[in-house]
Write a protein that holds these residues in place. Structure first.
Motif, PDB file in Angstrom:
ATOM      1  N   GLN A 268       0.827  -1.208   0.000  1.00 20.08           N
ATOM      2  CA  GLN A 268       0.000   0.000   0.000  1.00 20.08           C
ATOM      3  C   GLN A 268       0.866   1.265   0.000  1.00 20.08           C
ATOM      4  OE1 GLN A 268      -0.550  -2.596   2.034  1.00 20.08           O
ATOM      5  NE2 GLN A 268      -2.549  -3.348   1.320  1.00 20.08           N
ATOM      6  N   ILE A 269       1.991   1.221   0.714  1.00 24.37           N
ATOM      7  CA  ILE A 269       2.873   2.381   0.743  1.00 24.37           C
ATOM      8  C   ILE A 269       3.543   2.582  -0.620  1.00 24.37           C
ATOM      9  CG2 ILE A 269       4.924   3.368   1.835  1.00 24.37           C
ATOM     10  CD1 ILE A 269       2.390   3.359   3.550  1.00 24.37           C
ATOM     11  N   ARG A 270       3.827   1.506  -1.331  1.00 19.18           N
ATOM     12  CA  ARG A 270       4.372   1.636  -2.688  1.00 19.18           C
ATOM     13  C   ARG A 270       3.367   2.293  -3.623  1.00 19.18           C
ATOM     14  NH1 ARG A 270       7.073  -4.424  -2.931  1.00 19.18           N
ATOM     15  NH2 ARG A 270       9.045  -3.904  -1.877  1.00 19.18           N
ATOM     16  N   ASP A 271       2.095   1.909  -3.478  1.00 17.25           N
ATOM     17  CA  ASP A 271       1.055   2.575  -4.274  1.00 17.25           C
ATOM     18  C   ASP A 271       0.972   4.058  -3.924  1.00 17.25           C
ATOM     19  OD1 ASP A 271       0.513   0.124  -5.419  1.00 17.25           O
ATOM     20  OD2 ASP A 271      -1.167  -0.319  -4.052  1.00 17.25           O
ATOM     21  N   LEU A 272       1.129   4.358  -2.637  1.00 18.99           N
ATOM     22  CA  LEU A 272       1.097   5.753  -2.210  1.00 18.99           C
ATOM     23  C   LEU A 272       2.249   6.542  -2.825  1.00 18.99           C
ATOM     24  CD1 LEU A 272      -0.095   7.974  -0.364  1.00 18.99           C
ATOM     25  CD2 LEU A 272       1.384   7.124   1.457  1.00 18.99           C
ATOM     26  N   ARG A 273       3.417   5.939  -2.877  1.00 18.41           N
ATOM     27  CA  ARG A 273       4.583   6.613  -3.470  1.00 18.41           C
ATOM     28  C   ARG A 273       4.353   6.897  -4.958  1.00 18.41           C
ATOM     29  NH1 ARG A 273       9.639   2.982  -2.093  1.00 18.41           N
ATOM     30  NH2 ARG A 273      10.592   4.522  -3.512  1.00 18.41           N
ATOM     31  N   GLU A 274       3.624   6.025  -5.628  1.00 11.80           N
ATOM     32  CA  GLU A 274       3.318   6.269  -7.029  1.00 11.80           C
ATOM     33  C   GLU A 274       2.306   7.402  -7.191  1.00 11.80           C
ATOM     34  OE1 GLU A 274       4.746   4.956  -9.676  1.00 11.80           O
ATOM     35  OE2 GLU A 274       6.117   3.827  -8.362  1.00 11.80           O
ATOM     36  N   ASN A 275       1.356   7.500  -6.254  1.00 10.56           N
ATOM     37  CA  ASN A 275       0.311   8.518  -6.366  1.00 10.56           C
ATOM     38  C   ASN A 275       0.830   9.924  -6.119  1.00 10.56           C
ATOM     39  OD1 ASN A 275      -1.728   6.704  -7.012  1.00 10.56           O
ATOM     40  ND2 ASN A 275      -2.274   6.343  -4.847  1.00 10.56           N
ATOM     41  N   VAL A 276       1.857  10.055  -5.280  1.00  6.70           N
ATOM     42  CA  VAL A 276       2.329  11.399  -4.947  1.00  6.70           C
ATOM     43  C   VAL A 276       2.972  12.084  -6.152  1.00  6.70           C
ATOM     44  CG1 VAL A 276       2.701  10.759  -2.545  1.00  6.70           C
ATOM     45  CG2 VAL A 276       4.597  10.572  -4.152  1.00  6.70           C
ATOM     46  N   LYS A 277       3.284  11.342  -7.199  1.00  7.73           N
ATOM     47  CA  LYS A 277       3.916  11.946  -8.368  1.00  7.73           C
ATOM     48  C   LYS A 277       2.937  12.800  -9.174  1.00  7.73           C
ATOM     49  CE  LYS A 277       7.046   7.984  -8.930  1.00  7.73           C
ATOM     50  NZ  LYS A 277       7.468   6.890  -9.852  1.00  7.73           N
ATOM     51  N   TYR A 278       1.641  12.482  -9.088  1.00  7.00           N
ATOM     52  CA  TYR A 278       0.656  13.174  -9.900  1.00  7.00           C
ATOM     53  C   TYR A 278       0.252  14.489  -9.232  1.00  7.00           C
ATOM     54  CZ  TYR A 278       0.388   8.527 -11.939  1.00  7.00           C
ATOM     55  OH  TYR A 278       0.707   7.331 -12.537  1.00  7.00           O
ATOM     56  N   PRO A 279       0.131  15.551  -9.986  1.00  7.98           N
ATOM     57  CA  PRO A 279      -0.268  16.850  -9.416  1.00  7.98           C
ATOM     58  C   PRO A 279      -1.753  16.858  -9.068  1.00  7.98           C
ATOM     59  CG  PRO A 279      -0.069  17.011 -11.791  1.00  7.98           C
ATOM     60  CD  PRO A 279       0.401  15.625 -11.434  1.00  7.98           C
ATOM     61  N   PRO A 280      -2.192  17.818  -8.244  1.00  3.18           N
ATOM     62  CA  PRO A 280      -3.623  17.892  -7.884  1.00  3.18           C
ATOM     63  C   PRO A 280      -4.477  18.242  -9.101  1.00  3.18           C
ATOM     64  CG  PRO A 280      -2.426  19.804  -7.067  1.00  3.18           C
ATOM     65  CD  PRO A 280      -1.399  18.861  -7.578  1.00  3.18           C
ATOM     66  N   SER A 281      -5.724  17.802  -9.090  1.00  2.00           N
ATOM     67  CA  SER A 281      -6.628  18.002 -10.227  1.00  2.00           C
ATOM     68  C   SER A 281      -7.179  19.420 -10.257  1.00  2.00           C
ATOM     69  CB  SER A 281      -7.764  16.983 -10.173  1.00  2.00           C
ATOM     70  OG  SER A 281      -8.462  17.103  -8.952  1.00  2.00           O
ATOM     71  N   ASN A 282      -7.780  19.894  -9.177  1.00  2.00           N
ATOM     72  CA  ASN A 282      -8.340  21.250  -9.154  1.00  2.00           C
ATOM     73  C   ASN A 282      -8.077  21.936  -7.819  1.00  2.00           C
ATOM     74  OD1 ASN A 282      -9.982  19.579  -7.684  1.00  2.00           O
ATOM     75  ND2 ASN A 282     -11.889  20.577  -8.310  1.00  2.00           N
ATOM     76  N   SER A 283      -6.964  21.564  -7.150  1.00  2.00           N
ATOM     77  CA  SER A 283      -6.621  22.152  -5.866  1.00  2.00           C
ATOM     78  C   SER A 283      -5.158  22.585  -5.873  1.00  2.00           C
ATOM     79  CB  SER A 283      -6.855  21.141  -4.731  1.00  2.00           C
ATOM     80  OG  SER A 283      -8.185  20.687  -4.732  1.00  2.00           O
ATOM     81  N   LYS A 284      -4.764  23.274  -4.851  1.00  2.00           N
ATOM     82  CA  LYS A 284      -3.389  23.741  -4.737  1.00  2.00           C
ATOM     83  C   LYS A 284      -2.469  22.628  -4.274  1.00  2.00           C
ATOM     84  CE  LYS A 284      -0.634  27.457  -2.675  1.00  2.00           C
ATOM     85  NZ  LYS A 284      -0.655  28.646  -1.789  1.00  2.00           N
ATOM     86  N   TYR A 285      -2.968  21.775  -3.369  1.00  2.00           N
ATOM     87  CA  TYR A 285      -2.133  20.717  -2.792  1.00  2.00           C
ATOM     88  C   TYR A 285      -2.845  19.369  -2.893  1.00  2.00           C
ATOM     89  CZ  TYR A 285       0.502  24.496  -0.511  1.00  2.00           C
ATOM     90  OH  TYR A 285       1.261  25.617  -0.243  1.00  2.00           O
ATOM     91  N   ARG A 286      -2.024  18.308  -2.971  1.00  2.00           N
ATOM     92  CA  ARG A 286      -2.522  16.955  -2.735  1.00  2.00           C
ATOM     93  C   ARG A 286      -2.164  16.601  -1.295  1.00  2.00           C
ATOM     94  NH1 ARG A 286      -2.032  12.123  -6.701  1.00  2.00           N
ATOM     95  NH2 ARG A 286      -3.910  11.646  -5.489  1.00  2.00           N
ATOM     96  N   ILE A 287      -3.164  16.309  -0.504  1.00  2.00           N
ATOM     97  CA  ILE A 287      -2.974  16.105   0.938  1.00  2.00           C
ATOM     98  C   ILE A 287      -3.346  14.665   1.265  1.00  2.00           C
ATOM     99  CG2 ILE A 287      -3.659  16.842   3.247  1.00  2.00           C
ATOM    100  CD1 ILE A 287      -4.294  19.588   2.053  1.00  2.00           C
ATOM    101  N   PHE A 288      -2.435  13.973   1.941  1.00  2.00           N
ATOM    102  CA  PHE A 288      -2.656  12.587   2.370  1.00  2.00           C
ATOM    103  C   PHE A 288      -2.787  12.562   3.900  1.00  2.00           C
ATOM    104  CE2 PHE A 288      -0.504  12.397  -1.670  1.00  2.00           C
ATOM    105  CZ  PHE A 288      -1.155  11.376  -2.345  1.00  2.00           C
ATOM    106  N   ILE A 289      -3.967  12.221   4.366  1.00  2.00           N
ATOM    107  CA  ILE A 289      -4.237  12.114   5.815  1.00  2.00           C
ATOM    108  C   ILE A 289      -4.224  10.630   6.166  1.00  2.00           C
ATOM    109  CG2 ILE A 289      -5.844  12.609   7.676  1.00  2.00           C
ATOM    110  CD1 ILE A 289      -6.968  14.900   5.979  1.00  2.00           C
ATOM    111  N   ILE A 290      -3.240  10.212   6.935  1.00  2.00           N
ATOM    112  CA  ILE A 290      -3.120   8.798   7.342  1.00  2.00           C
ATOM    113  C   ILE A 290      -3.471   8.705   8.826  1.00  2.00           C
ATOM    114  CG2 ILE A 290      -1.614   6.794   7.485  1.00  2.00           C
ATOM    115  CD1 ILE A 290       0.046   7.906   5.242  1.00  2.00           C
TER     116      ILE A 290
END
Length: 563
Positions: free
Chosen positions: A103-125
């Motif tokens: 799951q953490i590997r999938d998370l590392r892949e997701n952080v590469k993509y920029p936000p769609s319509n926001s300023k930040y991509r925020i991950f709350i764990i």
């Protein structure tokens, strides 16, 4: 729309709505205002005090399309999606169910993509401490150097389980437990909004039951309303919350104070038969004695979170309790609570706990022990007169009658005889004996040669060696002192300044030294120990330590063993 529970319905949506965490909200607001946004945050604290809610509010504040100053507007598309939990740019991940390295590997892949319509991509764990060691290691590099558009917000109730390498890469914020007063005020607003009639005393019970957690308090209030409807009574609250009335604890405490064994057995049986949870009972009973301790120690009940009538009751009950006794009772209860889970027979465990509390002797301080040693109890007048008169019963026909008073042959026999008698008899017999042998003693002393200090100094090492045969430590103390002068039958021994402990040790065992002097010199002398005050190198701390050590030795009959 389906019913929504109170804890979700009244969840904070702005920083100023978060209860009891003003220190954290103020810091985050200033960081957003000054654009000093960290790439990783760690929120720690117990359950239900606002960690995840604060993380959501911060996410909305950072991505809001129409911010109201620092707070989110809560009406724009981003705010609505974050509140509903369906935002593509704010992902809430449960650490307990996504704890593996995959799951953490999938998370590392997701952080590469920029936000769609926001300023930040925020991950709350949430519950991040549940991640495995391998998952934490896989997250290290990404957490240390994440993309500029990524922010991590971790929430946990167990910060000690998180590796130090993770904590060092985050800004840590410790959330506090919420005070009972703040919880009551918030619950009062909710009750008014829900048109529920409930007293502040009941809300205080709910707040204490929640133990500082707002979500727990709101869930309990929801449960009370479901049971009682629009009007909640105290009896309904105690029944639903499984609370034991304070008067019940006070009654048990009085039975313990009186050591009413039969009543304590009945109380233990009633608790088991009524199905009362023993953990809840022992916890509440411990809090009861804590309340008494506060009232007894401070003579005030302002620190107690209790209704006013209960506070007055505790203030009255505390007058008969002593603080040391209350501390010992609390210790018994905490020990019983700790061993309850491993007990094979809970009824017996409870019975023995109550009986141990009831049979506990009153606390006696060291000062009381020293006072009892210095002032021993005096026997009754009738006993004293009877024994005293028997001393003068010269017509007694018994061979071992007390009227048969004869002087001991030597000092050792005299001391041995005196040690077997009571203090009152010794005092009377000593007076009679002194009068009977005074004349013979004076005649014996005339025949003995006079002692001079030079002879005593010559024999001092021999005297110390003789003392060492029975008490080596006393011999070493005696060797420190020097015979200074002799006046009449009193020998003065001088100790240097700072040797108070040695001096006191000699005085405590003066009889042993005097016996050895008599054996070596052939004459009985009394010793007098003085300290030479001319030396200015006196160590006050050492004197205090020696005094305390002497008290301990006097109480327990100990002695110093040189090494």
């Amino acid at each position: 729309m389906s019913y929504q529970v109170i804890s979700r319905k009244y969840r904070p949506q702005r920083f100023d709505e978060v209860i009891g965490q003003e220190h954290i909200c103020s810091t985050l607001q200033n960081a957003i205002k000054s654009n000093r946004i960290s790439h990783a945050y760690l929120f720690t604290g117990s359950r239900g005090i606002g960690k995840t809610s604060t993380a959501r509010i911060m996410a909305k504040s950072l991505n809001c399309l129409n911010p109201q100053g620092i707070d989110p507007c809560n009406v724009c598309q981003n705010c609505v999606e974050i509140t509903a939990g369906r935002s593509m740019d704010v992902l809430e991940i449960d650490g307990a169910s996504n704890r593996g390295i995959d799951q953490i590997r999938d998370l590392r892949e997701n952080v590469k993509y920029p936000p769609s319509n926001s300023k930040y991509r925020i991950f709350i764990i949430d519950e991040v401490h549940m991640l495995t060691k391998e998952a934490f290691n896989a997250l290290l590099k990404t957490l240390e150097e994440p993309p500029s558009h990524v922010i991590f917000i971790f929430a946990t109730t167990e910060p000690l389980k998180i590796p130090a390498t993770i904590i060092s890469r985050c800004q840590r914020y410790d959330f506090r437990r919420i005070s009972s007063k703040a919880i009551v005020q918030h619950l009062r607003k909710i009750a008014q909004s829900e048109n529920v009639d409930i007293s502040d005393d009941i809300l205080l019970l709910v707040a204490k039951k929640a133990e500082g957690g707002m979500r727990d308090a709101e869930s309990l209030l929801d449960q009370l309303i479901a049971f009682s409807g629009d009007s909640v009574s105290p009896d309904d609250a105690k029944k639903i919350l499984s609370l034991i009335d304070y008067e019940y604890y006070i009654d048990i405490g009085n039975k313990i104070f009186d050591n009413d064994t039969a009543a304590l057995f009945r109380i233990a049986g009633n608790i088991i038969d009524d199905g009362i949870n023993l953990t809840e009972f022992l916890t509440g009973f411990t809090e009861h004695f804590r309340n008494l301790l506060i009232a007894a120690a401070t003579k005030s009940v302002d620190m107690l979170d209790l209704p006013d009538d209960v506070k007055k009751r505790y203030l009255t009950e505390s007058e008969k309790w002593e603080a040391p006794d209350l501390l010992r009772l609390i210790k018994i209860l905490t020990d019983a609570l700790a061993t309850l889970k491993t007990s094979l027979n809970q009824r017996m465990h409870l019975e023995l706990t109550l009986l141990r509390m009831g049979g506990m002797p009153k606390t006696v301080t060291v000062e009381d022990i020293l006072a009892s040693i210095k002032n021993p109890p005096i026997p009754s007048p009738g006993y004293t007169v009877k024994e005293t008169m028997s001393l003068f019963n010269t017509g007694s026909s018994e061979p071992n009658s007390r009227a048969d008073i004869s002087p001991p042959k030597n000092k050792e026999d005299e001391r041995k005889n005196e040690s077997d008698k009571s203090p009152v008899i010794n005092e009377v017999e000593n007076k009679v004996t002194d009068q009977a042998v005074q004349k013979d003693s004076q005649e014996e002393e005339k025949d003995k040669p006079a002692l001079d200090i030079r002879r005593i100094k010559d024999k001092w090492s021999a005297i110390a060696d003789l003392v060492g045969e029975t008490n080596p430590s006393l011999s070493s103390f005696l060797s420190v002192g020097k015979p200074e002068s002799i006046r009449g039958k009193v020998l003065t021994i001088v100790f240097r300044n700072g040797e108070t402990f040695h001096l006191n040790s000699i005085l405590a065992k003066a009889s042993i030294v005097e016996n050895c002097i008599e054996k070596i010199l052939g004459q009985s002398l009394k010793i007098k120990c003085i300290e030479d005050k001319s030396d200015n190198m006196k160590n006050q701390n050492e004197d205090l330590l020696n005094s305390m050590t002497k008290k301990v030795m006097d109480i327990f009959g100990g002695e110093i063993i040189p090494t």
